[in-house]
Design a protein around this motif. Structure first.
Motif: not given
Length: 436
Positions: A327-347
């Motif tokens: 997330r870029g902003f804690d108060d973002a109330a609107d978003r388009i259909g994108i989700a970027t994740i990172e993993l605690e372990q692994g590549s």
């Protein structure tokens, strides 16, 4: 731990929408390791979207008439000249351009901002969350580092402009990393109050939401056809004429001039000034047809379809252990259909390779040409992005969540090795594509 024999259950409170629009890749089957084919799940539309069926059909109808533009006397030449100029009108109407705004056709958003950068008579202020297309072109660039909230970021922007006036503020409409939508109307008001113009990168936003340039107070906007279901090498810069008429011709060549002598060149004004050379007739016609098709689908239907799938995607990701959504902003109330994740372990690179090779699912990994933002909000070196579009379905989301859960829990079913080209199956028995 997530059991490997369970699919990630859909939320019963949400609808399970199918594709909103017909795309040329609908039903595409791709090979997987070990033999066999599966239906391709395209969750990389934020990078490049496939063509709409209606766009591909339109291009097929246009091609027999392809000819020189603007100066040819034959019927095909006159027909495609009309197509190009009608496409210009269609783009202006779709984005709510003012009557005296210019529509300059470009190759893509990057090209559009590089053009606009030649015309800005002073500093340009950008945020650190920008795609490189809206970060690197500006010749006199000032970068404002974003805060944890949109409200604080806009306060900082206002303070920056009050302390040091700028000719232009250039911001994204929606982040290509987080999908968060910025309040463009508010930013436009803020910029204008400080004597600045505003340009908006709508490459991500426009395929999902209608953008109204005049109503929002935007001075310039840029977008790409390849993200708007018209992947034929076209884009556009739309906005006020005065800066563009005063700028040097973007490309020096035929079509941009009134007259040429050995000691003098008289350049045209308007869009022609920056569109030298033979234009991308097919690309411009495809872009206009794609925008018309998005209008036909309807703003409400597009928003409801995407909102349901986006909620389904984010809710599923929230249930997965070892997965963090950026997330870029804690108060973002609107978003388009994108989700970027990172993993605690692994590549994430290994996971993306296995998603493609074992499950037929396309995603994207890296820092998404938005390195400053990614470095600020992420804890790992790279992320994995899943992005939705008008052709996405609930089954696409569920297949992704199920495959991701299996890979995070148990790892890939096949051996992979890291190569200069990235993670690849150690033994790849998938047939190579041969297109006649």
């Amino acid at each position: 731990m997530i059991a490997t024999d369970e699919r990630t259950p859909p939320s019963p409170a949400l609808p399970a929408p199918g594709p909103l629009a017909a795309l040329v890749d609908a039903g595409l089957e791709v090979p997987v390791l070990g033999g066999g084919f599966v239906r391709h799940v395209n969750l990389d539309v934020a990078a490049s979207a496939p063509a709409l069926d209606a766009v591909a059909a339109h291009v097929a109808r246009v091609l027999p008439y392809y000819a020189s533009v603007h100066r040819g006397s034959g019927y095909p030449s006159q027909a495609v000249t009309t197509l190009v100029e009608d496409a210009r009108i269609a783009v202006a109407r779709h984005v709510g351009a003012r009557v005296d705004d210019l529509v300059v056709f470009t190759r893509n958003t990057t090209d559009a901002f590089n053009l606009l950068a030649t015309a800005v008579p002073g500093d340009t202020v950008v945020l650190d969350l920008e795609h490189h297309a809206n970060l690197l072109p500006w010749r006199r660039r000032r970068v404002l580092v974003g805060s944890s909230t949109i409200a604080a970021t806009l306060d900082a922007l206002d303070s920056e402009l009050a302390a040091r006036p700028a000719a232009l503020v250039s911001v994204t409409g929606a982040s290509n990393v987080t999908g968060e939508v910025l309040p463009i109307d508010r930013i436009a008001q803020l910029a204008h109050a400080r004597g600045s113009r505003i340009a908006v990168d709508t490459a991500q936003l426009l395929p999902h939401r209608r953008v109204d340039l005049a109503a929002s107070g935007i001075d310039y906007l840029a977008f790409s056809g390849h993200k708007s279901y018209a992947p034929f090498g076209s884009g556009a810069l739309v906005g006020r004429a005065d800066w563009l008429d005063a700028a040097p011709a973007y490309l020096a060549g035929g079509g941009a001039v009134e007259s040429v002598r050995l000691d003098r060149v008289d350049w045209k004004l308007g869009a022609d000034r920056h569109e030298a050379g033979t234009p991308n007739v097919v690309g411009f016609a495809a872009l206009a047809r794609a925008l018309a098709e998005l209008e036909r689908l309807g703003d409400t239907a597009r928003h409801e379809h995407e909102a349901a799938l986006t909620e389904r995607l984010h809710a599923g990701l929230a249930r997965l252990p070892g997965v963090r959504v950026l997330r870029g902003f804690d108060d973002a109330a609107d978003r388009i259909g994108i989700a970027t994740i990172e993993l605690e372990q692994g590549s994430v690179g290994l996971v993306a390779a296995a998603l493609a090779a074992e499950h037929g699912i396309s995603v994207r990994t890296g820092r998404f040409c938005a390195h400053p933002l990614f470095d600020r909000v992420a804890h790992r070196a790279n992320g994995l992005r899943a992005s939705l579009g008008a052709g996405s379905s609930a089954d696409d989301v569920d297949r992704f969540l199920d495959a991701l859960a299996r890979l995070v829990t148990d790892g890939p079913s096949h051996a992979y090795e890291r190569t200069p080209a990235g993670w690849c199956p150690r033994i790849d028995d998938r047939p190579r594509l041969a297109i006649d």
